[in-house]
Design an enzyme around this catalytic site. Structure first.
Site, PDB file in Angstrom:
ATOM      1  N   HIS A   1       0.790  -1.214  -0.093  1.00 32.91           N
ATOM      2  CA  HIS A   1      -0.190  -0.070   0.204  1.00 32.91           C
ATOM      3  C   HIS A   1       0.914   1.297   0.055  1.00 32.91           C
ATOM      4  O   HIS A   1       2.087   1.060   0.361  1.00 32.91           O
ATOM      5  CB  HIS A   1      -0.692   0.148   1.058  1.00 32.91           C
ATOM      6  CG  HIS A   1      -1.940   1.059   1.250  1.00 32.91           C
ATOM      7  ND1 HIS A   1      -1.620   2.253   1.852  1.00 32.91           N
ATOM      8  CD2 HIS A   1      -3.180   0.966   1.097  1.00 32.91           C
ATOM      9  CE1 HIS A   1      -2.706   3.225   1.980  1.00 32.91           C
ATOM     10  NE2 HIS A   1      -3.668   2.188   1.289  1.00 32.91           N
TER      11      HIS A   1
ATOM     12  N   ASP B   1       3.300  -4.363   7.924  1.00 35.40           N
ATOM     13  CA  ASP B   1       1.959  -3.426   7.945  1.00 35.40           C
ATOM     14  C   ASP B   1       0.963  -4.626   8.202  1.00 35.40           C
ATOM     15  O   ASP B   1       0.718  -5.524   7.354  1.00 35.40           O
ATOM     16  CB  ASP B   1       2.184  -3.128   6.270  1.00 35.40           C
ATOM     17  CG  ASP B   1       0.937  -2.263   6.032  1.00 35.40           C
ATOM     18  OD1 ASP B   1      -0.217  -2.590   6.801  1.00 35.40           O
ATOM     19  OD2 ASP B   1       0.637  -1.630   5.167  1.00 35.40           O
TER      20      ASP B   1
ATOM     21  N   GLN C   1      -4.208  -5.148   7.159  1.00 37.19           N
ATOM     22  CA  GLN C   1      -5.387  -6.028   6.823  1.00 37.19           C
ATOM     23  C   GLN C   1      -5.080  -7.325   7.296  1.00 37.19           C
ATOM     24  O   GLN C   1      -5.750  -8.375   7.000  1.00 37.19           O
ATOM     25  CB  GLN C   1      -5.014  -6.145   5.159  1.00 37.19           C
ATOM     26  CG  GLN C   1      -5.272  -4.976   4.290  1.00 37.19           C
ATOM     27  CD  GLN C   1      -6.732  -4.396   4.277  1.00 37.19           C
ATOM     28  OE1 GLN C   1      -7.634  -5.105   4.825  1.00 37.19           O
ATOM     29  NE2 GLN C   1      -6.913  -3.192   3.818  1.00 37.19           N
TER      30      GLN C   1
ATOM     31  N   LYS D   1     -10.311  -0.723  10.561  1.00 40.13           N
ATOM     32  CA  LYS D   1     -10.409  -1.924   9.671  1.00 40.13           C
ATOM     33  C   LYS D   1     -10.601  -2.952  10.624  1.00 40.13           C
ATOM     34  O   LYS D   1     -10.994  -4.185  10.233  1.00 40.13           O
ATOM     35  CB  LYS D   1      -9.030  -2.032   8.955  1.00 40.13           C
ATOM     36  CG  LYS D   1      -8.863  -0.925   7.835  1.00 40.13           C
ATOM     37  CD  LYS D   1      -7.678  -1.422   6.906  1.00 40.13           C
ATOM     38  CE  LYS D   1      -7.082  -0.153   6.267  1.00 40.13           C
ATOM     39  NZ  LYS D   1      -7.728   0.442   5.294  1.00 40.13           N
TER      40      LYS D   1
ATOM     41  N   CYS E   1      -4.803   2.373  -3.492  1.00 41.99           N
ATOM     42  CA  CYS E   1      -3.557   3.072  -3.039  1.00 41.99           C
ATOM     43  C   CYS E   1      -2.397   1.768  -3.021  1.00 41.99           C
ATOM     44  O   CYS E   1      -1.643   1.842  -2.402  1.00 41.99           O
ATOM     45  CB  CYS E   1      -3.506   3.253  -1.467  1.00 41.99           C
ATOM     46  SG  CYS E   1      -5.058   4.653  -1.119  1.00 41.99           S
TER      47      CYS E   1
HETATM   48  N1  7TS Z   1      -1.465  -0.607   4.668  1.00 46.47           N
HETATM   49  C1  7TS Z   1      -2.394  -1.414   3.952  1.00 46.47           C
HETATM   50  C2  7TS Z   1      -2.282  -2.981   3.435  1.00 46.47           C
HETATM   51  C3  7TS Z   1      -3.989  -1.195   4.057  1.00 46.47           C
HETATM   52  O1  7TS Z   1      -4.673  -1.684   3.383  1.00 46.47           O
HETATM   53  C4  7TS Z   1      -4.146   0.336   4.342  1.00 46.47           C
HETATM   54  C5  7TS Z   1      -5.251   0.880   4.089  1.00 46.47           C
HETATM   55  C6  7TS Z   1      -3.273   1.150   4.876  1.00 46.47           C
HETATM   56  C7  7TS Z   1      -1.830   0.488   5.123  1.00 46.47           C
HETATM   57  C8  7TS Z   1      -3.221   2.311   5.526  1.00 46.47           C
HETATM   58  O2  7TS Z   1      -4.142   2.441   6.341  1.00 46.47           O
HETATM   59  P1  7TS Z   1      -4.551   3.677   7.084  1.00 46.47           P
HETATM   60  O3  7TS Z   1      -5.583   3.575   8.325  1.00 46.47           O
HETATM   61  O4  7TS Z   1      -3.224   4.313   7.836  1.00 46.47           O
HETATM   62  O5  7TS Z   1      -5.173   4.612   6.257  1.00 46.47           O
HETATM   63  N2  7TS Z   1      -6.147   0.432   2.859  1.00 46.47           N
HETATM   64  C9  7TS Z   1      -7.266   0.689   2.266  1.00 46.47           C
HETATM   65  C10 7TS Z   1      -7.850   0.150   1.318  1.00 46.47           C
HETATM   66  O6  7TS Z   1      -7.443  -0.814   0.854  1.00 46.47           O
HETATM   67  N3  7TS Z   1      -8.990   0.870   0.757  1.00 46.47           N
HETATM   68  O7  7TS Z   1      -8.934   2.186   1.645  1.00 46.47           O
HETATM   69  C11 7TS Z   1      -7.857   2.064   2.507  1.00 46.47           C
END
Ligand code: 7TS
Length: 407
Positions: free
Chosen positions: A123, A200, A203, A226, A365
């Site tokens: 991501h 990371d 997910q 999430k 992303c």
């Molecule tokens: N890493 C992964 C693997 C992710 O899927 C996401 C967010 C992030 C980092 C960033 O997370 P945040 O909470 O800091 O924003 N992924 C997604 C997505 O797949 N669609 O919207 C956000």
């Protein structure tokens, strides 16, 4: 076995209609999950009864708020198997957690020419902070390539390790392909050449059992939103010795022990990394979310999503002209990114939306990954604890209609 229909009843939003007579079928949990009553109520209760700033007042409310905040830290540290709550730093999200490591650990430990290994399925959150650091310090970024099936090519990784990387940072579960990467093995290999590791977990922590001691990972980043928790809060786990050795990321209140006009002494862990008034209600909601998932059982959640993956891969790929990217059910979670021949992903999403089905269209992303598959965009359906096999059927009926409209 997990009963999605019972779980659904805990999530008030899943009872709403998105258009008149059209119930919501929420298939966008990889972007953000929905929230159960337990989380909403805990945050509401906090604001109604205990709201105060933490770590300062000595009045009853301040003590209650501080107690709830620190209890939340303990719950979340326990949820991921940290050795002590002081290894758990509250941040705003996964993104901020990774930026914290890049800025604090990176600037302290890296110099020109040092190698960082990432993967092609990251991501942007686990790409851009390292690119920024690489530009600043003149570092070298190397990538574990993805295979056409959507797995990581570990033989190339093995070769890259000969460059003696200082950091190996990778996603445990891909937000596009759903691939569950062999994190423990990747970490073991990184440690064998003395590299520090960052996972990371955005997910993975919501969907599969993740234990930092078992993984032996150095840093783990994840987001509450999430994993049925609120937005605005996430966490960084770090091994105590590493966190102790790192300088503060942001300066301000709470992160200091002592301040003079020209200098300061940083606070102890974990406060050293939590400058300013934190997201207190959100921390309480985060802990409630972890407790909710724990009570369902992370093994059960993973098994439920595996059932969905097996069923969905079979059903979705039967739709005419659909191509799903990513590996087979045994190597992935319940995230399905696909294209439909001749139809733009935005059109697919829009038609599905009219049937109440919420999916995401775009590059999610992960632009380099889409580039790799030579796709500007995909449609993504992502499932969670409150989704059932019937939701897969509803999606497949929707896709059949998309096909019909474009024929
Ligand atoms: N890493 C992964 C693997 C992710 O899927 C996401 C967010 C992030 C980092 C960033 O997370 P945040 O909470 O800091 O924003 N992924 C997604 C997505 O797949 N669609 O919207 C956000």
């Amino acid at each position: 076995k997990l009963d999605a229909s019972l779980i659904r009843a805990d999530f008030p939003i899943l009872g709403r209609q998105v258009y008149s007579g059209v119930p919501l079928v929420y298939l966008d949990s990889a972007a953000t999950s929905q929230k159960p009553n337990a989380v909403i109520d805990a945050m509401d209760r906090y604001y109604r009864t205990s709201n105060a700033n933490i770590h300062r007042g000595i009045h009853v409310l301040a003590e209650e708020a501080t107690g709830l905040y620190e209890a939340a830290r303990k719950t979340i540290a326990g949820f991921i198997g940290a050795r002590t709550p002081s290894e758990l730093i509250f941040t705003r999200n996964t993104t901020e957690s990774i930026n914290l490591v890049a800025a604090s650990w990176g600037r302290k430990n890296l110099k020109a020419g040092d190698v960082i290994i990432l993967t092609e399925m990251e991501h942007h959150s686990n790409l851009v902070p390292w690119q920024m650091l690489a530009a600043e310090l003149n570092l070298r970024l190397e990538y574990i390539p993805g295979t056409p099936e959507g797995l990581l090519d570990l033989s190339v990784y093995q070769q890259l390790l000969e460059l003696s990387p200082r950091m190996v940072a990778f996603t445990q579960v891909s937000n596009v392909l759903g691939t569950i990467n062999p994190a423990k093995e990747i970490i073991r290999m990184a440690h064998s050449v003395g590299a520090v590791t960052l996972v990371d977990g955005a997910q993975s922590v919501p969907h599969i059992p993740v234990n930092v001691m078992d993984l032996n990972v150095d840093f783990l980043a994840f987001s509450a939103h999430k994993m049925v928790g609120p937005t605005g809060i996430g966490a960084l786990y770090g091994k105590e010795k590493l966190l102790e050795s790192m300088p503060p990321y942001m300066g301000g209140g709470d992160m200091i022990k002592k301040v003079l006009l020209r200098s300061f002494v940083p606070n102890e862990l974990p406060h050293k990394f939590e400058a300013g008034t934190p997201a207190i209600a959100e921390a309480i909601g985060f802990a409630e979310a972890a407790t909710y998932l724990y009570s369902q059982g992370m093994e059960n959640i993973a098994a439920h999503e595996h059932d969905i993956a097996e069923y969905a891969l079979k059903k979705i790929s039967q739709v005419d002209g659909v191509r799903i990217i990513g590996p087979g059910a045994d190597q992935k979670g319940s995230v399905f990114s696909f294209t439909m021949a001749g139809i733009h992903p935005h059109d697919v999403s829009q038609i599905l939306d009219r049937r109440g089905i919420a999916v995401r269209a775009g590059h999610h992303c992960a632009m380099p990954l889409h580039e790799k598959f030579k796709l500007p965009a995909t449609t993504r359906a992502s499932f969670y604890i409150y989704n059932s096999l019937e939701d897969v059927d509803t999606l497949v009926e929707g896709l059949a209609e998309v096909r019909k409209i474009f024929e």
